[in-house]
Scaffold this active site. Structure first.
Site, PDB file in Angstrom:
ATOM      1  N   HIS A  51      97.931  48.844  84.066  1.00 41.83           N
ATOM      2  CA  HIS A  51      96.818  48.684  83.138  1.00 41.83           C
ATOM      3  C   HIS A  51      95.592  49.388  83.701  1.00 41.83           C
ATOM      4  O   HIS A  51      95.431  49.519  84.921  1.00 41.83           O
ATOM      5  CB  HIS A  51      96.489  47.201  82.941  1.00 41.83           C
ATOM      6  N   GLU A  84      92.432  48.597  84.112  1.00 41.50           N
ATOM      7  CA  GLU A  84      91.588  47.895  85.072  1.00 41.50           C
ATOM      8  C   GLU A  84      92.216  47.867  86.463  1.00 41.50           C
ATOM      9  O   GLU A  84      91.546  48.090  87.470  1.00 41.50           O
ATOM     10  CB  GLU A  84      91.337  46.435  84.647  1.00 41.50           C
ATOM     11  N   CYS A 118      93.462  41.267  79.909  1.00 42.37           N
ATOM     12  CA  CYS A 118      94.579  40.348  79.690  1.00 42.37           C
ATOM     13  C   CYS A 118      94.622  39.348  80.862  1.00 42.37           C
ATOM     14  O   CYS A 118      93.884  39.499  81.831  1.00 42.37           O
ATOM     15  CB  CYS A 118      95.881  41.139  79.606  1.00 42.37           C
TER      16      CYS A 118
END
Length: 156
Positions: free
Chosen positions: A59, A61, A89
């Site tokens: 992801h 981040e 998330c």
């Protein structure tokens, strides 16, 4: 220095995160981008690479924070702000806590998997040993538009 940057500063860094999201879009990835800022300097960049890397943890981040830790030479990103185009998330929220990030600024909410208040609230959970300041809705329309554009194109 504990002052919170003004909206124009946040918007400038969010535009950098949107540039990362465009890279993900061009690769056929869900278009989420992130940058990590420490002392006014971008020290980490990332965009979703789950499909390209066959890695559910790739992801935006996480990739940006890993790069920032390498650049800073410390896994603790205590003074850092992470700018991300979509609400983190649960996995990314946990990583934000583990990396000891000071603040996350996100663009659009994620009503299906958001862990900064949309579905669950992990970043400000008082029972954790670290809480992350959350600033939602920066360049929200632009951040939402790229995701909507991606899924419209996918359905065609």
């Amino acid at each position: 220095m504990n002052h919170v940057p003004d909206l124009a500063v946040h918007a400038g860094y969010m535009r950098e995160a949107l540039r990362e999201a465009e890279k993900a879009y061009a690769k056929g990835e869900v278009p989420v981008g992130a940058v990590v800022v420490q002392d006014g300097t971008i020290i980490g960049r990332g965009h979703n690479l789950r499909e390209a890397d066959n890695d559910a943890s790739a992801h935006a981040e996480l990739l940006a924070m890993r790069q920032a830790a390498q650049v800073s030479g410390d896994w603790r990103l205590s003074g850092a702000t992470v700018y991300v185009t979509m609400e983190p998330c649960p996995m990314c929220a946990g990583a934000l806590v583990q990396f000891r990030v000071r603040r996350v600024v996100y663009g659009t909410a994620d009503p299906k998997a958001g862990a900064a208040g949309s579905v669950v609230e992990l970043l400000r959970e008082p029972r954790f040993n670290h809480q992350v300041e959350v600033i939602p809705g920066v360049l929200e329309a632009e951040c939402r538009e790229i995701v909507q554009r991606f899924f419209r194109a996918l359905r065609k």
